[in-house]
Design a protein around this motif. Sequence first.
Motif, mmCIF file in Angstrom:
data_model
loop_
_atom_site.group_PDB
_atom_site.id
_atom_site.type_symbol
_atom_site.label_atom_id
_atom_site.label_comp_id
_atom_site.label_asym_id
_atom_site.label_seq_id
_atom_site.Cartn_x
_atom_site.Cartn_y
_atom_site.Cartn_z
ATOM 1 N N PHE A 470 71.021 -13.477 10.921
ATOM 2 C CA PHE A 470 69.902 -12.972 9.909
ATOM 3 C C PHE A 470 68.591 -12.958 10.428
ATOM 4 N N ARG A 482 70.777 -11.914 -1.420
ATOM 5 C CA ARG A 482 71.249 -13.420 -1.640
ATOM 6 C C ARG A 482 72.604 -13.810 -1.763
ATOM 7 N N ARG A 485 73.653 -14.655 1.906
ATOM 8 C CA ARG A 485 72.954 -16.123 2.182
ATOM 9 C C ARG A 485 74.054 -17.171 1.575
ATOM 10 N N GLN A 488 76.859 -17.609 3.852
ATOM 11 C CA GLN A 488 76.423 -18.737 4.792
ATOM 12 C C GLN A 488 76.386 -19.959 4.422
ATOM 13 N N GLU A 489 75.699 -20.100 3.170
ATOM 14 C CA GLU A 489 75.550 -21.707 2.675
ATOM 15 C C GLU A 489 76.896 -22.488 2.368
#
Length: 689
Positions: A470, A482, A485, A488-489
Motif C-alpha cells: 500500500f 478503507r 485496509r 489487512q488489519e
Amino acid sequence: MQKTYRLENLSCTSCAAKFEKNVRELPDIKNVSLNFGASKLTVDGNVSIEALQKAGAFDHIRVFPEKEKVVHIPFYKRRQTIEAAISFLLLIIGAVISFQASETHPAAIGLFGASILIGGYQLFWTGLQNLTKLQFDMKTLMTIAIIGAVIIGEWREGAVVVFLFAVSEALEAFSMNKARQSIRGLMDLAPARALIQRQGEVIELDTEDVRIGDVLIVKPGQKIAMDGTVLRGTSSVNQAAITGESMPASKNPGDEVFAGTLNGEGALEVTVTKRVEDTTIAKIIHLVEEAQAEKAPSQKFVDRFAKYYTPAIIAVAFLVAILPGFLTGNWELWVYQGLAVLVVGCPCALVVSTPVAIVTAIGNAARQGVLVKGGIHLEETGHIKAIAFDKTGTLTKGYPEVTDVFAQEMYSQEEVLKIAAAVETMSQHPLARAILDKAGEPYGSEGFGSVTGKGAHAVVNGVQVYVGSFSWAEEYGFAIPRDYRELQESGKSVVAVFSEKELIGAVAVADAIRNESSEIIRGLKAMGIEKTIMLTGDHPATARAIAAQIGVTDVRAGLMPEDKLAAIKELQQIHGRVAMVGDGVNDAPALAASTIGIAMGGAGTDAALETADIALMADDLEKLPYTIRLSRKTLRIIKENILFALGLKIIALLLIIPGWLTLWIAIFADMGATLLVILNALRLVKIQK
C-alpha cells in the motif's frame, strides 16, 4: 572437564540406570547425568569413549561425541531384530516337527533350545545376574520360568516366551531410536559454517568460531547461520521454523533474524548478537531435550505388579515343592507340583496382555494413516482432557491462498486477478504463486522487474502495472480505500494493483482454513474433550479471526517456542493430561512437553514429526477423533486382558490346595490365558474411522 555424548541402543530405563551406575564407578568421575529421553550422557571427569562403551557393553550401548554424526543402523539390520527373526524361524520349524512327530523329538528339542538361546541369551544373563544379587524383576521371573519349563520338558513353551520377549526388545529399540531423531533433525537446521565480514575481510568460519559483533553475510536463498539484527539490506525471511508465521517476514535494518531461517530474494548483512550455543534454535534443542527428560516413560502396570508377583510365584513354587514333600515324603509328586506352579506362573499371558492389545491397535492405526510411536502414547491419548493446536499447517492449510479480490470501477475481479498474475508470472515471492494459482491463464507481460520491500512491476497490454505494498501505491498518489485496509488489519496479506495513472484493485492472500477444522473441533467437544486451545506465532488479529470461524474459544497468539512450552505446562496444571497438535519446528518443545504430542505428518517438519508421539501421516486432521476412540477402546481391552491373565492363573494356583494341579492344567491355564488375551485384543481390528 565436562563433556557430553550421544548414545545409541539405549532402549529401556532399567538399562539406562545400570549404565549410569557403571559410569559412576569409573575412576576419575566427579559427576554423571544421563538424559534417557534424549539419549544423552554428560560426564564431569577424565574418561575415554572406550571406557564408556565398556560400561555399556552389557546392552551394546554405543557412545559418540555430541558433535559427531551418529551412524544409524537400519531397523532390519539391528541386533534385536535379527535375533527375534532367527528365534521365530527356529520356533516355527520346531513347532512343525513337534506336531508331526512329538514335542520330545530330538530335532524339535534342539530347535526350541536354539530358539531359546538366540532370542533370550541376554535375558538369561540379566536374569541370572539379578538372581545372584537377589534382585527380582520380570526378567528374573521369566528366566526362572523358562528354565523351569525346560526342566519339565516344555521346550516349546519356553521358546514362545523367549520369542515374545525378543520381539518386544526389538520394537522397543526401534521406537526409541525413531523418537530420538528429533534432536538430530533440529541440529541440522542451522548451517555449520557462516560467511563473516571481520576487519574488512570476508572469511568462512565454523559457527562455533563466530563472535558476538561479527557481521554475517547472508546471500539470497541461503539459510541464516546465526541470530542477530539486520545491519544493511532488505529482504523477506521465511521464519516459520522458529516463529510459526505462515507468511515470510519483511526484514529491514534493525530487525531481528534467527539462525535456521531461510532468507528470500534480498542480500542481508547481519550483526551477530548471540553465540552459537545461545541461538534460538539451540534453545529449542535444549527445550526438547529437557522436555523429553521430564517425560521419561513410567513403569507399566505389569512391571510394577511384577515386583510383588515375581517373589510371590517363586515363594509359592518353592513351598509347594519342598514343604508338602518334607511332610509326606512324596518328593516326586510335590517337586512336579512346584514345577507346574512355575509354568502357571510363567508370565507369558501377563507379558502379552498389554503389548498384544497395543500392537493390534497400532497396526490398525497404521492402516488408517496414523503412526503411533509406542503403547504408552496410545494409552495416554485415552485420558486426554484438553487439546492444544498450532494454527499454521494444522488448523489451516499451511500455504497462502487468494481469499478476496477488490476491483475498482471499469474492472472486474477476474481482470484484476489476471493483471496481477501477469505481473507476478516471473516473481519468486510466495504470494505470487497464490495469485497465479487463482488466476488461471494470465495476460501476457514483458519487462518484469522487482523492487525489494515494495513489490513487482511489468508491462501488461502496453501499460506499466505495479503489484505491491500500500505504501508503494501511496507513493504514486493513490488513496487506499478503507475496506482494503480492514482486510489487512484482519491479518491478511493484501497487495495493491495499480498503474501510473489509476488504482486498479487489490488482492488479499491468507493461509486458508482447512475445510474439516470446524467439524473436527465440534466432534472433539462431543467426545468429551473439555478444552480446545490455539497456540500460534501469528498475529493476534489473524489468530482470533480464524479461531472464531472454527469454534476455538481459547486463543494464544504471538508465541515463540518457549511461550508455547510455558502454555502447555500451564494447561497441564489446569487440565492434567494435555495433547498438542502441531507441524513446525517451533512446536517441537511443546510437542515434547505435552502429555501426547501429535504431528501433522504431511506438512510437518522432520523435527516435529520425530518429536511427536503420534503422527497423522496423510496430513489428515480427521484422524484425530478416530485416534482418541481407538485409544479409549485399547485401554478397556488392556484392563480386560490383565484380568483374564491373572484370573485363570489364580484359579489354577488354587488347585494346589487339594494337590490337583497337574502339568496339563498348568499349561492350559497359561496358554488358555494367552489365547484369551490375544483373541480379545483382535477386537481392536474392527475399529474404523
